[in-house]
Design a protein around this motif. Structure first.
Motif, short mmCIF file in Angstrom:
data_model
loop_
_atom_site.label_atom_id
_atom_site.label_comp_id
_atom_site.label_asym_id
_atom_site.label_seq_id
_atom_site.Cartn_x
_atom_site.Cartn_y
_atom_site.Cartn_z
N LYS A 101 0.83 -1.21 0.00
CA LYS A 101 0.00 0.00 0.00
C LYS A 101 0.87 1.26 0.00
CE LYS A 101 -4.06 1.84 2.23
NZ LYS A 101 -5.05 1.64 3.30
N ASP A 102 1.94 1.25 0.79
CA ASP A 102 2.85 2.41 0.81
C ASP A 102 3.51 2.61 -0.55
OD1 ASP A 102 2.29 2.90 3.45
OD2 ASP A 102 4.01 1.76 4.19
N HIS A 103 3.89 1.52 -1.18
CA HIS A 103 4.55 1.61 -2.49
C HIS A 103 3.60 2.16 -3.55
CE1 HIS A 103 7.62 0.76 -5.43
NE2 HIS A 103 6.73 0.13 -6.17
N LEU A 104 2.34 1.71 -3.54
CA LEU A 104 1.37 2.21 -4.50
C LEU A 104 1.02 3.68 -4.24
CD1 LEU A 104 -1.04 -0.83 -4.75
CD2 LEU A 104 0.60 -0.06 -6.45
N TYR A 105 0.95 4.07 -2.98
CA TYR A 105 0.61 5.45 -2.64
C TYR A 105 1.73 6.40 -3.03
CZ TYR A 105 -1.05 9.44 0.00
OH TYR A 105 -1.48 10.68 0.36
N GLN A 106 2.96 5.91 -3.07
CA GLN A 106 4.10 6.75 -3.42
C GLN A 106 3.99 7.23 -4.87
OE1 GLN A 106 7.79 4.65 -3.10
NE2 GLN A 106 9.04 6.44 -3.49
N PHE A 107 3.46 6.42 -5.76
CA PHE A 107 3.36 6.75 -7.17
C PHE A 107 1.94 7.16 -7.58
CE2 PHE A 107 6.90 3.74 -6.91
CZ PHE A 107 7.90 4.57 -7.37
N LYS A 108 1.07 7.47 -6.63
CA LYS A 108 -0.32 7.74 -6.93
C LYS A 108 -0.51 8.96 -7.83
CE LYS A 108 -4.76 8.37 -4.67
NZ LYS A 108 -5.44 8.55 -3.39
N GLN A 109 0.14 10.08 -7.52
CA GLN A 109 -0.08 11.32 -8.25
C GLN A 109 1.04 11.68 -9.21
OE1 GLN A 109 -2.96 12.84 -7.94
NE2 GLN A 109 -3.69 11.56 -6.27
N LYS A 110 2.03 10.82 -9.37
CA LYS A 110 3.18 11.14 -10.21
C LYS A 110 2.95 10.67 -11.64
CE LYS A 110 6.57 11.07 -6.53
NZ LYS A 110 7.80 10.48 -6.04
N ASN A 111 3.72 11.24 -12.57
CA ASN A 111 3.68 10.81 -13.96
C ASN A 111 4.45 9.50 -14.06
OD1 ASN A 111 3.42 10.62 -16.66
ND2 ASN A 111 4.80 12.30 -17.17
N HIS A 112 3.82 8.46 -14.53
CA HIS A 112 4.42 7.14 -14.58
C HIS A 112 5.23 7.00 -15.87
CE1 HIS A 112 1.97 6.00 -11.16
NE2 HIS A 112 0.94 6.52 -11.80
N GLN A 113 6.53 7.19 -15.78
CA GLN A 113 7.39 7.01 -16.93
C GLN A 113 8.26 5.79 -16.72
OE1 GLN A 113 9.62 10.55 -17.59
NE2 GLN A 113 7.87 11.75 -18.23
N SER A 114 8.37 4.99 -17.76
CA SER A 114 9.20 3.80 -17.64
C SER A 114 10.66 4.15 -17.90
CB SER A 114 8.73 2.73 -18.64
OG SER A 114 8.89 3.21 -19.95
N LEU A 115 11.55 3.22 -17.63
CA LEU A 115 12.98 3.47 -17.77
C LEU A 115 13.42 3.57 -19.23
CD1 LEU A 115 14.29 1.08 -14.99
CD2 LEU A 115 14.13 3.57 -14.91
N ASP A 116 12.74 2.86 -20.15
CA ASP A 116 13.15 2.88 -21.56
C ASP A 116 12.49 4.02 -22.34
OD1 ASP A 116 10.62 1.87 -21.51
OD2 ASP A 116 11.03 0.17 -22.83
N GLY A 117 11.70 4.86 -21.71
CA GLY A 117 11.09 6.01 -22.36
C GLY A 117 9.76 5.70 -23.02
N ASN A 118 9.32 4.48 -23.02
CA ASN A 118 8.06 4.10 -23.65
C ASN A 118 6.96 4.15 -22.59
OD1 ASN A 118 6.09 3.18 -25.32
ND2 ASN A 118 6.84 1.08 -25.42
N ASP A 119 6.37 5.33 -22.40
CA ASP A 119 5.33 5.48 -21.40
C ASP A 119 3.94 5.58 -22.01
OD1 ASP A 119 5.67 7.90 -22.55
OD2 ASP A 119 5.75 9.07 -20.70
N GLY A 120 3.82 5.33 -23.32
CA GLY A 120 2.51 5.34 -23.97
C GLY A 120 2.15 6.68 -24.59
N SER A 121 2.95 7.71 -24.37
CA SER A 121 2.66 9.01 -24.96
C SER A 121 3.42 9.15 -26.28
CB SER A 121 3.05 10.13 -24.00
OG SER A 121 4.43 10.09 -23.76
N PHE A 122 2.99 10.10 -27.12
CA PHE A 122 3.67 10.32 -28.41
C PHE A 122 3.71 11.80 -28.71
CE2 PHE A 122 -0.80 9.61 -29.12
CZ PHE A 122 -1.16 10.62 -29.99
N TYR A 123 4.56 12.19 -29.63
CA TYR A 123 4.73 13.58 -30.02
C TYR A 123 4.43 13.69 -31.51
CZ TYR A 123 6.99 18.15 -30.49
OH TYR A 123 7.25 19.46 -30.74
N PHE A 124 3.46 14.53 -31.88
CA PHE A 124 3.02 14.64 -33.25
C PHE A 124 3.40 16.01 -33.79
CE2 PHE A 124 -0.32 15.63 -36.38
CZ PHE A 124 -0.10 14.57 -37.26
N ILE A 125 4.11 16.03 -34.95
CA ILE A 125 4.51 17.29 -35.59
C ILE A 125 3.72 17.40 -36.88
CG2 ILE A 125 6.39 18.57 -36.63
CD1 ILE A 125 8.28 17.01 -34.86
N TYR A 126 3.08 18.56 -37.06
CA TYR A 126 2.30 18.77 -38.28
C TYR A 126 2.96 19.79 -39.15
CZ TYR A 126 -1.55 20.12 -41.32
OH TYR A 126 -2.33 20.38 -42.39
#
Length: 67
Positions: free
Chosen positions: A42-67
């Protein structure tokens, strides 16, 4: 299971009508006074509750689109 020498001695004292040393033990001997050093789940889950979850390899599910 075998009895220890100390337990045999205590039982002998009670049979003879003498004081059992177990009676004089403090109630604090049965409490667990150790403190936890590692975090609980429970303490471990609460530590990351409000933070941006980024993985170590940079693949966190977000993308950058240039038009």
């Amino acid at each position: 299971m075998a009895k220890s020498k100390a337990k045999k001695r205590r039982e002998k004292l009670t049979r003879e009508g003498k004081m059992n040393p177990e009676v004089k033990r403090s109630p604090f001997t049965f409490t667990d006074l150790r403190t936890r050093m590692t975090k609980t789940k429970k303490d471990h889950l609460y530590q990351f509750k409000q933070k941006n979850h980024q993985s170590l390899d940079g693949n966190d599910g977000s993308f950058y689109f240039i038009y």
